[in-house]
Write an enzyme that holds these catalytic residues in place. Structure first.
Site, PDB file in Angstrom:
ATOM      1  N   LYS A  87      84.725  45.765  43.837  1.00  5.55           N
ATOM      2  CA  LYS A  87      84.108  44.971  44.909  1.00  5.55           C
ATOM      3  C   LYS A  87      84.777  43.610  45.053  1.00  5.55           C
ATOM      4  CE  LYS A  87      81.816  42.398  41.812  1.00  5.55           C
ATOM      5  NZ  LYS A  87      81.909  40.934  41.622  1.00  5.55           N
TER       6      LYS A  87
ATOM      7  N   THR B 129      78.750  39.949  46.844  1.00  4.60           N
ATOM      8  CA  THR B 129      80.063  39.348  46.592  1.00  4.60           C
ATOM      9  C   THR B 129      80.899  39.297  47.862  1.00  4.60           C
ATOM     10  OG1 THR B 129      79.977  40.297  44.372  1.00  4.60           O
ATOM     11  CG2 THR B 129      82.096  39.440  45.083  1.00  4.60           C
TER      12      THR B 129
ATOM     13  N   ARG C 131      83.706  33.486  44.127  1.00  5.74           N
ATOM     14  CA  ARG C 131      85.049  32.906  44.068  1.00  5.74           C
ATOM     15  C   ARG C 131      86.044  33.759  44.836  1.00  5.74           C
ATOM     16  NH1 ARG C 131      83.372  32.232  38.669  1.00  5.74           N
ATOM     17  NH2 ARG C 131      84.616  33.982  37.928  1.00  5.74           N
TER      18      ARG C 131
ATOM     19  N   GLU D 231      89.172  37.129  39.804  1.00  5.63           N
ATOM     20  CA  GLU D 231      89.425  38.452  39.227  1.00  5.63           C
ATOM     21  C   GLU D 231      90.009  39.436  40.236  1.00  5.63           C
ATOM     22  OE1 GLU D 231      89.286  39.195  36.144  1.00  5.63           O
ATOM     23  OE2 GLU D 231      87.727  38.057  35.108  1.00  5.63           O
TER      24      GLU D 231
END
Length: 336
Positions: free
Chosen positions: A195, A252, A259, A285
């Site tokens: 995701k 997200t 982020r 990430e």
């Protein structure tokens, strides 16, 4: 009362430690930074990561791994992917010195660069079976910035060991924070990583000036790619449609607290990738995960045009509007 060591005093580690501590459990929050220990223990704050939050005075921070893990039932690792092995090695040394065995949980969402291993695979390699009784993952739609404010939140705790998952479920759950359990460790970890790629793409669209229609299309069609890769790799399809999958994807992929989403917005506005990484000050990430999943798609022969497009934008410097034009110009097809 459950004794818990939380490793990593970033935003998410601090929020989870605070929840368990507020719930009346014995929680030690480990960080390698001595100044952070003082700030948390004396000022009950973690200003760098949660600037507006006041932490419970029950929460105890330490930079001594032996102190953190002595006699605990659960060790919950919440460090960035790149630090997982190093911290796990310190943990192993402490557990062996203490002749101790713990439930080993984590709440990190990513894949190891280079090896593309999931976090539980990394932990299993670094912490011997003699020192761990189960592997558990915490995932789901849960921004630390909202959790610390006691916003209503639901997460998923995945493990093949149901009793271990239930112990962590009980430690974290309260009137504001509700934890569910599932048996799909692989799927929970994989979808949590995937995701982040979608979040970057969603942010890119907003940065370029597109709206909710574009975001909804991206997120929905990304679900198809996540499902196909997940099935190819051994995940349960049902996990995708629960908190560890679509729940995490929605929050997200559409929230400025992410982020990865914020990085995408900056890229959509024309910022350079390295500059975005430098300015963020925290790990994004989804950037390394994009490379991993791009390679996975080739290995498992799964068609993932959205992932391919984001990969081209991140790693081949292909202009975003050209990437979008190519995606929208593909041969027409059925949704089936």
């Amino acid at each position: 009362m459950t004794k818990i060591a939380v490793l990593g005093a970033g935003s998410w580690g601090t929020a989870l430690a605070n929840i368990a501590s507020e719930n009346g459990h014995d929680v030690r929050l480990w960080t390698h930074r001595a100044d952070q220990v003082v700030e948390i223990n004396q000022q009950h704050q973690n200003v760098k990561y949660l600037p507006d939050a006041t932490l419970t005075d029950r929460l105890v921070a330490t930079n001594d791994m032996l102190v953190a893990v002595k006699d605990v039932d659960i060790v919950l690792s919440v460090v960035p992917t790149k630090a997982v092995r190093q911290v796990a090695q310190q943990l192993t040394k402490a557990l062996q010195e203490l002749s101790q065995k713990v439930i080993l949980a984590h709440a990190t969402k990513g894949l190891e660069p280079g090896t593309y291993k999931r976090i539980s695979e990394m932990l299993a390699e670094e912490v011997p079976e003699a020192n761990r009784s189960a592997l558990v993952v915490v995932s789901g739609p849960s921004h630390a910035e909202d959790v610390i404010k006691h916003d209503l939140t639901a997460v998923s705790i995945g493990s093949s060991d149901e009793s271990a998952a239930k112990l962590l479920q009980l430690a974290l759950s309260n009137h504001n924070f509700r934890a569910y359990t599932n048996h799909d460790l692989l799927g929970s970890e994989l979808f949590a990583a995937l995701k982040n790629i979608v979040a970057i793409g969603s942010g890119m669209l907003i940065g370029l000036g597109y709206g909710a229609n574009a975001q909804a299309a991206l997120i929905t069609r990304s679900l198809v790619e996540m499902r196909e890769l997940g099935l190819a790799m051994g995940a349960k399809e049902s996990t995708l449609y629960e908190l560890a999958g679509i729940g995490d994807l929605i929050v997200t992929g559409m929230s400025p607290n992410s982020r990865n989403y914020r990085a995408g917005v900056a890229l959509g506005k024309g910022r350079d990738l390295q500059q975005v990484i430098d300015d963020m000050g925290m790990v994004i990430e989804g950037v390394s995960t994009t490379k991993a999943v791009y390679d996975f798609s080739k290995t498992y022969h799964v068609n993932m045009p959205i992932t391919d497009a984001i990969y081209q934008a991140l790693y081949e410097n292909k202009p975003l509007r050209e990437v979008i034009k190519d995606l929208m110009s593909r041969p027409l097809k059925s949704e089936d």
